[in-house]
Scaffold this motif. Sequence first.
Motif, PDB file in Angstrom:
ATOM      1  N   LEU A 106       0.832  -1.208   0.000  1.00  0.00           N
ATOM      2  CA  LEU A 106       0.000   0.000   0.000  1.00  0.00           C
ATOM      3  C   LEU A 106       0.866   1.258   0.000  1.00  0.00           C
ATOM      4  CD1 LEU A 106      -2.996  -0.934   2.325  1.00  0.00           C
ATOM      5  CD2 LEU A 106      -2.842  -1.017  -0.157  1.00  0.00           C
ATOM      6  N   ARG A 107       1.972   1.212   0.708  1.00  0.00           N
ATOM      7  CA  ARG A 107       2.855   2.377   0.724  1.00  0.00           C
ATOM      8  C   ARG A 107       3.438   2.626  -0.676  1.00  0.00           C
ATOM      9  NH1 ARG A 107       5.247   5.077   4.945  1.00  0.00           N
ATOM     10  NH2 ARG A 107       5.049   3.419   6.484  1.00  0.00           N
ATOM     11  N   GLN A 109       2.008   1.847  -3.551  1.00  0.00           N
ATOM     12  CA  GLN A 109       0.942   2.401  -4.399  1.00  0.00           C
ATOM     13  C   GLN A 109       0.727   3.883  -4.115  1.00  0.00           C
ATOM     14  OE1 GLN A 109      -2.740   0.196  -4.283  1.00  0.00           O
ATOM     15  NE2 GLN A 109      -1.726  -1.782  -4.487  1.00  0.00           N
ATOM     16  N   LEU A 110       0.823   4.221  -2.858  1.00  0.00           N
ATOM     17  CA  LEU A 110       0.573   5.592  -2.454  1.00  0.00           C
ATOM     18  C   LEU A 110       1.676   6.527  -2.955  1.00  0.00           C
ATOM     19  CD1 LEU A 110      -1.474   7.095  -0.837  1.00  0.00           C
ATOM     20  CD2 LEU A 110      -0.204   6.523   1.207  1.00  0.00           C
ATOM     21  N   LEU A 113       1.045   7.362  -6.373  1.00  0.00           N
ATOM     22  CA  LEU A 113      -0.038   8.340  -6.565  1.00  0.00           C
ATOM     23  C   LEU A 113       0.435   9.765  -6.263  1.00  0.00           C
ATOM     24  CD1 LEU A 113      -3.254   6.897  -4.835  1.00  0.00           C
ATOM     25  CD2 LEU A 113      -2.959   7.463  -7.253  1.00  0.00           C
ATOM     26  N   ILE A 114       1.244   9.904  -5.217  1.00  0.00           N
ATOM     27  CA  ILE A 114       1.590  11.243  -4.734  1.00  0.00           C
ATOM     28  C   ILE A 114       2.778  11.837  -5.487  1.00  0.00           C
ATOM     29  CG2 ILE A 114       2.307  12.587  -2.700  1.00  0.00           C
ATOM     30  CD1 ILE A 114       0.803  10.588  -0.966  1.00  0.00           C
ATOM     31  N   VAL A 129      -6.193  11.953  -4.437  1.00  0.00           N
ATOM     32  CA  VAL A 129      -5.628  11.006  -3.467  1.00  0.00           C
ATOM     33  C   VAL A 129      -6.721  10.331  -2.631  1.00  0.00           C
ATOM     34  CG1 VAL A 129      -4.036  10.700  -1.515  1.00  0.00           C
ATOM     35  CG2 VAL A 129      -3.493  12.369  -3.309  1.00  0.00           C
ATOM     36  N   PHE A 133      -7.130   6.280  -3.301  1.00  0.00           N
ATOM     37  CA  PHE A 133      -6.329   5.320  -2.536  1.00  0.00           C
ATOM     38  C   PHE A 133      -7.170   4.302  -1.745  1.00  0.00           C
ATOM     39  CE2 PHE A 133      -3.892   4.316   1.403  1.00  0.00           C
ATOM     40  CZ  PHE A 133      -3.033   3.398   0.813  1.00  0.00           C
ATOM     41  N   GLU A 348      -4.444   2.839   6.414  1.00  0.00           N
ATOM     42  CA  GLU A 348      -4.555   3.691   5.222  1.00  0.00           C
ATOM     43  C   GLU A 348      -4.285   5.151   5.574  1.00  0.00           C
ATOM     44  OE1 GLU A 348      -8.098   3.100   2.773  1.00  0.00           O
ATOM     45  OE2 GLU A 348      -8.324   1.110   3.631  1.00  0.00           O
ATOM     46  N   VAL A 352      -1.141   7.572   4.334  1.00  0.00           N
ATOM     47  CA  VAL A 352      -1.355   8.795   3.547  1.00  0.00           C
ATOM     48  C   VAL A 352      -0.677   9.976   4.225  1.00  0.00           C
ATOM     49  CG1 VAL A 352      -3.053  10.490   2.756  1.00  0.00           C
ATOM     50  CG2 VAL A 352      -3.470   8.042   2.422  1.00  0.00           C
ATOM     51  N   GLU A 355       3.273   9.468   3.932  1.00  0.00           N
ATOM     52  CA  GLU A 355       3.849   9.623   2.594  1.00  0.00           C
ATOM     53  C   GLU A 355       3.646  11.041   2.077  1.00  0.00           C
ATOM     54  OE1 GLU A 355       5.811   7.420   0.666  1.00  0.00           O
ATOM     55  OE2 GLU A 355       5.909   6.657   2.714  1.00  0.00           O
ATOM     56  N   TRP A 356       2.447  11.586   2.294  1.00  0.00           N
ATOM     57  CA  TRP A 356       2.187  12.948   1.806  1.00  0.00           C
ATOM     58  C   TRP A 356       3.188  13.931   2.413  1.00  0.00           C
ATOM     59  CZ3 TRP A 356      -1.228  15.207  -1.682  1.00  0.00           C
ATOM     60  CH2 TRP A 356      -1.195  16.611  -1.689  1.00  0.00           C
TER      61      TRP A 356
END
Lengths: 395, 74
Positions: A106-107, A109-110, A113-114, A129, A133, A348, A352, A355-356
């Motif tokens: 998941l990290r 994938q995130l 995305l970011i 986002v 996600f 989740e 987010v 990572e953000w």
Amino acid sequence: MSAGEAQPFTFEDLPVRDDRDAAWRLIRERGGIVQLEPDIALTDHALVEAAFRNPAVFSSRQAFDSLGSPLPLVPIAFDPPEHARYRHILQPFFSPRSIRPLEPELRRQLAELIAPLPARRECDFVADVASVFPVQAFLTFFGLPLDMRDQFVAWKDAILALSDPSGAISTDEADLRHAGELFTYLSELVAARRGVPGPDVLSELLCLDGDDALTDAEVIGLCFLFVLAGLDTVTDALGFGMERLARNPDRRQEIVDDPALVPAAVEELLRLDPPAPFVPRITTAATELGGRTLPAGTRVTAYIAACNRDEARYPDPYGIDFHRGDNPHASFGVGVHRCLGSHLARLEMRLVYEEWHRLIPHYDIAPGFAPTVKFPRGTVGLEALPLVLTPGAAR
Amino acid sequence: MRVTIDRDLCVGHGLCYMLAPDVFHDDDEGYGQVTDDGPVAADRVEGARRAAGSCPERAITLITATATATATAD
Ligand code: HEM
Ligand code: SF4
């Protein structure tokens, strides 16, 4: 409206759309148990506990009929003892131990995305986002291909449009058709995976046998609920959380400087903005609560965001504080129906925020934009959150 | 000080073992368990207190030699 009530006051009157803190303050000021058409509203944690720990009287059985599911929603629309059987079967799949292994994927994938966002200098956090996600996380958890993502978003939007907080059921043709498609898709999926071993939750659930075996109808009802309960909730919590962080640069800087604070930040942001702030029960018999007599068949709704602002439990309840020692918020519910997906949701949200802020520590709400909340609705969230992203040292 | 979890109240929110992993752990279904029935080491007492105060079900009881305090917010 009973005599002695100050003035008629309805759910729709709450100013959730433009100022949710004001809405929760307004309802809390009216007391712990309030007539709020069309329900009785509970705004006090102790009263919610008293009600929700007594599911024989405060029942979930018909409380979710307005969601318009074609099958009983497992396990949310069941009472003990049936409910306990479902939880016993489901809980191991949703425990922290089972959820933790998803973290690296998941990290990854995130980050994907970011990472492209800073180059654009602006984005809509909700569209880019927060609404994407959680669907990917759900598909990953269920072993479904990620290219189903946009299809799932369309289905989910349709089912949520069909449910209305006041209990009215939409008859919009397109929404009904989409809900039907999701139902067909889930039925076929269940048929295809039945008895075929696989590493994902769905395959494992369908391989259970003996006393734990679940019927197709039970599994489909369960999947339907996951779509209803597990996607927009995370989206909405994230949108609200990022709005608060954007408006409070000092608090945001704390998690930029010390990512170990993120788990506490997740809890505090959820305390302030539960995305499912109205949790209903229906009385099965006449009963007393908080000095009121409630007839059988009364719809009693816990106002979670109001409970989470109890001055007796939280010093400065409207402030954001990532260093609260105790934070027993009720955003994942109270009692036996405690959110089954809470550990997935927490993972989740933590990922987010981590990572953000690792990649984009500096951001502001787009100048002139005033975020508004989708309301009246059973679950609440921001329509959009346009952000300007300021280049600056990422960690 | 010792701690106990009331199994009838615990519904597996998981805050106890998240906040004080050296005092509590999770079982297969995600319910909280007290790792050691004996007295809580002095440097772990604060964690145990935070967990008790954060359990939304108030399922955790702190037992001191003189008095028993349930994790109520009063
Ligand atoms: C921030 C995100 C979330 C919030 C705030 C939230 C909130 C809640 C609340 C308040 C309840 C209790 C309802 C009641 O007492 O009637 C609940 C139940 C439930 N949630 Fe969540 N939820 C979230 C995410 C998720 C996710 C990601 C999933 C799953 C994939 C999920 C699945 C469920 C299920 C299955 C139930 C029913 C449990 C039962 O009836 O025993 N939720 N959730
Ligand atoms: S925090 Fe409370 S409800 Fe949650 S696992 Fe620990 S004891 Fe159980």
